[in-house]
Design a protein around this motif. Structure first.
Motif, PDB file in Angstrom:
ATOM      1  N   GLU A 157       0.750  -1.266  -0.050  1.00  0.00           N
ATOM      2  CA  GLU A 157      -0.178   0.023   0.089  1.00  0.00           C
ATOM      3  C   GLU A 157       0.751   1.199  -0.144  1.00  0.00           C
ATOM      4  O   GLU A 157       1.918   1.352   0.761  1.00  0.00           O
ATOM      5  CB  GLU A 157      -0.737  -0.001   1.301  1.00  0.00           C
ATOM      6  CG  GLU A 157      -1.856  -1.176   1.304  1.00  0.00           C
ATOM      7  CD  GLU A 157      -2.919  -1.004   0.101  1.00  0.00           C
ATOM      8  OE1 GLU A 157      -3.208   0.187  -0.318  1.00  0.00           O
ATOM      9  OE2 GLU A 157      -3.507  -2.081  -0.194  1.00  0.00           O
ATOM     10  N   LEU A 158       0.403   2.192  -0.824  1.00  0.00           N
ATOM     11  CA  LEU A 158       1.488   3.507  -1.129  1.00  0.00           C
ATOM     12  C   LEU A 158       0.575   4.403   0.196  1.00  0.00           C
ATOM     13  O   LEU A 158      -0.309   4.472   0.284  1.00  0.00           O
ATOM     14  CB  LEU A 158       1.178   4.007  -2.208  1.00  0.00           C
ATOM     15  CG  LEU A 158       2.199   3.013  -3.494  1.00  0.00           C
ATOM     16  CD1 LEU A 158       1.982   3.908  -4.772  1.00  0.00           C
ATOM     17  CD2 LEU A 158       3.412   2.572  -3.038  1.00  0.00           C
ATOM     18  N   GLY A 159       1.666   5.321   0.491  1.00  0.00           N
ATOM     19  CA  GLY A 159       1.304   6.520   1.161  1.00  0.00           C
ATOM     20  C   GLY A 159       0.855   6.135   2.697  1.00  0.00           C
ATOM     21  O   GLY A 159      -0.039   6.394   3.352  1.00  0.00           O
ATOM     22  N   ALA A 160       1.963   5.244   3.161  1.00  0.00           N
ATOM     23  CA  ALA A 160       1.831   4.770   4.545  1.00  0.00           C
ATOM     24  C   ALA A 160       1.818   5.974   5.650  1.00  0.00           C
ATOM     25  O   ALA A 160       0.720   6.085   6.506  1.00  0.00           O
ATOM     26  CB  ALA A 160       2.954   3.743   4.986  1.00  0.00           C
ATOM     27  N   HIS A 161       2.950   6.621   5.747  1.00  0.00           N
ATOM     28  CA  HIS A 161       2.907   7.926   6.591  1.00  0.00           C
ATOM     29  C   HIS A 161       3.524   9.118   5.658  1.00  0.00           C
ATOM     30  O   HIS A 161       3.186  10.264   5.978  1.00  0.00           O
ATOM     31  CB  HIS A 161       3.929   7.540   7.778  1.00  0.00           C
ATOM     32  CG  HIS A 161       3.389   6.776   8.423  1.00  0.00           C
ATOM     33  ND1 HIS A 161       2.585   7.265   9.716  1.00  0.00           N
ATOM     34  CD2 HIS A 161       3.722   5.243   8.805  1.00  0.00           C
ATOM     35  CE1 HIS A 161       2.136   5.932  10.205  1.00  0.00           C
ATOM     36  NE2 HIS A 161       2.761   4.806   9.843  1.00  0.00           N
ATOM     37  N   THR A 179       6.809   9.665  20.498  1.00  0.00           N
ATOM     38  CA  THR A 179       6.629   8.702  19.047  1.00  0.00           C
ATOM     39  C   THR A 179       7.803   7.948  18.989  1.00  0.00           C
ATOM     40  O   THR A 179       8.759   8.272  19.213  1.00  0.00           O
ATOM     41  CB  THR A 179       6.473   9.724  18.057  1.00  0.00           C
ATOM     42  OG1 THR A 179       7.249  10.770  17.939  1.00  0.00           O
ATOM     43  CG2 THR A 179       5.008  10.016  18.028  1.00  0.00           C
ATOM     44  N   LYS A 180       7.664   6.907  18.382  1.00  0.00           N
ATOM     45  CA  LYS A 180       8.638   5.659  18.208  1.00  0.00           C
ATOM     46  C   LYS A 180       8.757   5.150  16.762  1.00  0.00           C
ATOM     47  O   LYS A 180       7.810   4.950  16.308  1.00  0.00           O
ATOM     48  CB  LYS A 180       8.447   4.666  19.270  1.00  0.00           C
ATOM     49  CG  LYS A 180       8.974   5.181  20.441  1.00  0.00           C
ATOM     50  CD  LYS A 180       8.932   3.969  21.578  1.00  0.00           C
ATOM     51  CE  LYS A 180      10.067   3.271  21.393  1.00  0.00           C
ATOM     52  NZ  LYS A 180       9.683   1.893  21.635  1.00  0.00           N
ATOM     53  N   VAL A 232      -4.851   8.822  12.092  1.00  0.00           N
ATOM     54  CA  VAL A 232      -4.979   8.698  13.348  1.00  0.00           C
ATOM     55  C   VAL A 232      -3.418   9.218  13.899  1.00  0.00           C
ATOM     56  O   VAL A 232      -3.253   9.726  15.030  1.00  0.00           O
ATOM     57  CB  VAL A 232      -5.219   7.454  14.061  1.00  0.00           C
ATOM     58  CG1 VAL A 232      -4.987   7.452  15.609  1.00  0.00           C
ATOM     59  CG2 VAL A 232      -6.804   7.265  13.686  1.00  0.00           C
ATOM     60  N   LEU A 233      -2.510   8.644  13.167  1.00  0.00           N
ATOM     61  CA  LEU A 233      -0.946   9.173  13.855  1.00  0.00           C
ATOM     62  C   LEU A 233      -0.474  10.480  13.457  1.00  0.00           C
ATOM     63  O   LEU A 233       0.474  10.810  14.094  1.00  0.00           O
ATOM     64  CB  LEU A 233       0.020   7.905  13.012  1.00  0.00           C
ATOM     65  CG  LEU A 233      -0.160   6.468  14.036  1.00  0.00           C
ATOM     66  CD1 LEU A 233       0.458   5.537  13.241  1.00  0.00           C
ATOM     67  CD2 LEU A 233       0.623   6.655  15.374  1.00  0.00           C
ATOM     68  N   ARG A 234      -1.163  11.201  12.674  1.00  0.00           N
ATOM     69  CA  ARG A 234      -0.703  12.395  12.137  1.00  0.00           C
ATOM     70  C   ARG A 234      -0.552  13.344  13.279  1.00  0.00           C
ATOM     71  O   ARG A 234       0.479  14.054  13.558  1.00  0.00           O
ATOM     72  CB  ARG A 234      -1.792  13.145  11.370  1.00  0.00           C
ATOM     73  CG  ARG A 234      -1.607  12.833   9.865  1.00  0.00           C
ATOM     74  CD  ARG A 234      -0.799  13.325   8.983  1.00  0.00           C
ATOM     75  NE  ARG A 234       0.463  12.427   8.412  1.00  0.00           N
ATOM     76  CZ  ARG A 234       1.139  12.735   7.488  1.00  0.00           C
ATOM     77  NH1 ARG A 234       1.038  13.902   6.871  1.00  0.00           N
ATOM     78  NH2 ARG A 234       2.006  11.837   7.229  1.00  0.00           N
ATOM     79  N   ASN A 241       7.907   6.741   8.579  1.00  0.00           N
ATOM     80  CA  ASN A 241       7.373   6.781  10.034  1.00  0.00           C
ATOM     81  C   ASN A 241       8.422   7.426  10.805  1.00  0.00           C
ATOM     82  O   ASN A 241       8.458   8.335  11.650  1.00  0.00           O
ATOM     83  CB  ASN A 241       6.851   5.837  10.626  1.00  0.00           C
ATOM     84  CG  ASN A 241       7.526   4.692  10.630  1.00  0.00           C
ATOM     85  OD1 ASN A 241       8.025   4.267   9.747  1.00  0.00           O
ATOM     86  ND2 ASN A 241       7.698   3.823  11.941  1.00  0.00           N
ATOM     87  N   GLY A 242       9.711   6.825  10.656  1.00  0.00           N
ATOM     88  CA  GLY A 242      10.981   7.137  11.282  1.00  0.00           C
ATOM     89  C   GLY A 242      11.200   8.819  11.305  1.00  0.00           C
ATOM     90  O   GLY A 242      11.854   9.349  12.077  1.00  0.00           O
TER      91      GLY A 242
END
Lengths: 245, 473
Positions: free
Chosen positions: A220-224, B108-109, B193-195, B226-227
């Protein structure tokens, strides 16, 4: 400087000294120590190259083609333009194609701020670090690596790092003659630009849009980070992007 | 983290009977294994790079004290702080103190196995600080109160319907009738949610795949990004890394980067490889104001100079897990501690003791695939054998196995008798197998034949055939 190691927390220094002494004891007698020190010193100052894959050997055209092929395989989109003046229109077109608002943010990089944005009056440009509300950001790569299809972004006010990660759409400009063969070529460029042993605060190697396979190994693209990565190669030799005027 | 490695046998039995787990694990061979093979084949230099990777890490381990000093010097020059932790308790204390000094409420981790090993989340919670895992797999595992079951795919033991149920349970502020069936909708919900968590966090903690002595740089590798949000948005970035993560130069890091993603996911390179050196610079518009590195030993220095030193070359790609028939059958949790698969079977006894984890080196068919695919050419089967010997010497092996080995030993010491008895046994098994050519249960070997048939011997022993060949030859 009163405390060169920063705020030392309780017992920190003792742990350090005990650990280093313990490791030294497993490796060295006094005689060997000078040799070991020399080996380390030489490796650090000469930073010899190991094996560099041959796949990126070749002229600029080959490097641009390999970079494009690998980036495309990693789900990015790539286009070439032959003149800087074509960039604003290319950005506007990218936004339009994806039904995105005609708004974009970039840092203080003169190569971006100096573009002819007045040609695209409906495109709203702003500067600074990324905001949560930004949908699309723009950056200029310090360099790129053909070998793996990788952008190299360096931090600073010209290209703030948050622009690379926070918005869902990311547009990056890279000059064709900044696409190097290998990572090693780029490290030499960074040493040349910033000085030996000095690194920018952050160097981001980016090879496609953000992704995850954490749910049943389905991609899936665009995870974060960005869901879309669009790259504009500025290539004066490019036929594909020859001026339309 | 508490270990249940002692209970490996019952853990494994439970895992084999868990249909959800078995369904999830069926994705492992088709996914990771094929992708790695393709990526390795696509790079002619891959095998030579493996040799080079092995050599780099061997050189580092022989000069680790000096590289650690050089690395520390450069971090300080770049304005960062270096902290030294001998044990997990030290790392917990140091990180908690840094968080408390900044009045941190949430942290955050980024994904970090060393943080799992050092029990950082539990320590933060005890201090009233909320840790939030941001890697999607880690986020899922954290919301379930579980631990990761794979080095790079923490939630590989779960199916999407389980994850959907967890999201509905935990994200109870969202409309109940929302559609969440597809992985895409789950990924989008986690992203949203994590934003807000990234933005609210006071401190970001990441691990490190490499520490570069030449420049004082820590490197993280992710696919999600995410990191990077974790370490760029809060005021403070803490990188937690074990001491063997050191590499001399940017060139050496590049060689290992070429091996890592290909071995792990079959990518040319992971989507994001991030090099961090010190805190925010003059004129920077973003980035952390403080940059801390916590260097953790936790038993590794005891491995240097022993037959287990080679294990410290490991770059945590997970290839040995993916290719292991035992891991494929039981998953990661059965191993009972942080690390699983062949690398876990070797590393865990070193870090928590063979008394606690002596079963793990036995969880192997000795097929050798782990060593075949290990990018750092770690002789994993050989090291598992070392542990088995230690376990035996320490009298930790079960009584039935010890007495069985004694009987066998008695026979082997008497070759004539051994040949005669094994010849008889071969005939007996052949007769029992009948026309099918397979035995489905055998006295004294019920544990083995319960799960598979034994192919019948051809009637003669190897020794007998050899003798005939010598005669006729």
């Amino acid at each position: 400087m009163a405390n060169p190691r920063g705020p030392i927390l309780s017992g920190d220094q003792d742990v350090r000294d005990a650990l280093l002494t313990k490791i030294r004891r497993t490796q060295a007698t006094d005689k060997l120590d000078a040799k070991r020190r020399q080996a380390v010193q030489e490796r650090l100052s000469n930073h010899p190259r190991n094996i560099v894959p041959k796949r990126s050997d070749g002229n600029v055209d080959h490097k641009v083609a390999l970079f494009t092929k690998l980036m495309t395989a990693a789900d990015a989109t790539v286009e070439e333009v032959s003149m800087p003046s074509q960039i604003p229109r290319a950005v506007a077109e990218f936004l339009r194609a994806h039904n995105l608002p005609q708004r974009i943010r970039f840092g203080k990089d003169p190569a971006l701020t100096g573009l002819a944005w007045d040609q695209t009056p409906s495109l709203e440009v702003s500067d600074g670090r990324a905001r949560v509300s930004d949908e699309t950001s723009m950056g200029r790569a310090f360099a790129a690596v053909a070998e793996s299809g990788t952008l190299v972004m360096t931090s600073g006010q010209d290209n703030p790092t948050t622009l690379n990660f926070l918005p869902e759409n990311h547009v990056v400009v890279v000059e064709a003659n900044r696409i190097w063969g290998s990572y090693e070529d780029v490290w030499d460029e960074i040493r040349h630009h910033y000085g030996d042993t000095v690194m920018p605060r952050t160097v981001n190697l980016i090879s496609g849009p953000s992704r995850t396979g954490d749910i049943e190994q389905r991609l899936e693209l665009g995870a974060h980070g960005p869901k879309r990565l669009h790259i504009i190669i500025l290539n004066s030799a490019s036929k594909a992007g020859s001026p339309k005027e | 983290m508490e270990s249940t490695s002692r209970k490996f046998s019952s853990n494994a039995r439970e895992a084999l009977g868990d249909s959800q787990l078995q369904r999830a694990l069926s994705n492992v061979p088709s996914g990771f294994v094929n992708k790695r093979a393709k990526a390795a084949a696509a790079l002619p230099e891959f095998e030579d790079l493996r040799d080079k990777g092995r050599d780099i890490k061997n050189h580092v381990l022989e000069h680790l004290d000096l590289y650690l000093e050089a690395y520390e010097r450069r971090v300080i020059e770049a304005g960062g702080h270096v902290h030294w932790a001998a044990s997990a308790a030290d790392a917990q204390r140091i990180i908690t103190e840094i968080c408390q000094a900044h009045g941190a409420k949430t942290v955050t981790k980024g994904k970090s196995m060393i943080s799992e090993e050092a029990g950082i989340n539990a320590a933060l919670e005890r201090a009233g600080i909320t840790p939030i895992e941001t890697d999607l797999g880690e986020y899922i595992v954290q919301m379930r109160g579980e631990t990761p079951s794979h080095l790079i795919a923490p939630a590989v033991h779960l199916n999407k319907d389980q994850i959907e149920a967890d999201f509905r349970r935990v994200h109870d502020h969202l409309p109940k009738d929302r559609v969440l069936e597809e992985p895409a909708s789950l990924v989008r919900e986690a992203r949203e949610v994590l934003r807000s968590k990234y933005l609210a966090a006071d401190i970001g903690i990441t691990g490190a795949n490499f520490l570069i002595a030449e420049t004082g740089t820590s490197v993280i590798v992710t696919n999600e990004g995410n990191g990077d949000l974790t370490q760029n948005l809060p005021k403070v970035h803490i990188a937690l890394a074990s001491i063997e993560k050191i590499v001399p130069t940017l060139e050496d890091a590049s060689t290992l980067i070429r091996l890592l993603a290909r071995s792990a996911t079959g990518q040319e390179i992971s989507t994001y490889t991030t090099f961090s050196t010190g805190p925010r610079r003059l004129g920077d518009l973003d980035g952390p104001n403080e940059y801390h590195v916590v260097l953790l030993d936790n038993g590794r220095s005891d491995m240097i100079g022993t037959e287990f030193q080679d294990m410290l070359r490991c770059i945590r790609c997970g290839a040995c897990l993916n290719h292991c028939p035992v891991y494929q059958a039981v998953g990661g949790h059965a191993y009972g501690w942080v690390y699983s698969g062949p690398m876990g079977s070797v590393l865990t006894p070193s870090l928590i003791g063979v008394d606690e984890a002596g079963h793990l080196p036995n969880a192997s068919t000795f097929c050798g695939r782990c060593e075949e695919v290990c990018p750092m050419r770690i002789p994993l089967p050989k090291m598992m054998r070392h542990w088995r010997e230690r376990e035996f010497e320490k009298h930790l092996t079960a009584k039935s196995i010890r007495s069985g080995l004694k009987v066998w030993n008695w026979f082997v010491a008497r070759p004539e008798l051994y040949h005669r008895v094994s010849g008889l046994a071969a005939k007996f098994i052949k007769a029992r197998a009948g026309k099918r050519g397979r035995v489905s249960n055998l006295p004294f070997a019920g544990g083995w034949t319960k799960h598979r048939d034994l192919p019948s011997p051809q009637g003669k022993t190897f020794q007998a055939i050899w003798k005939e060949r010598q005669k006729n030859g």
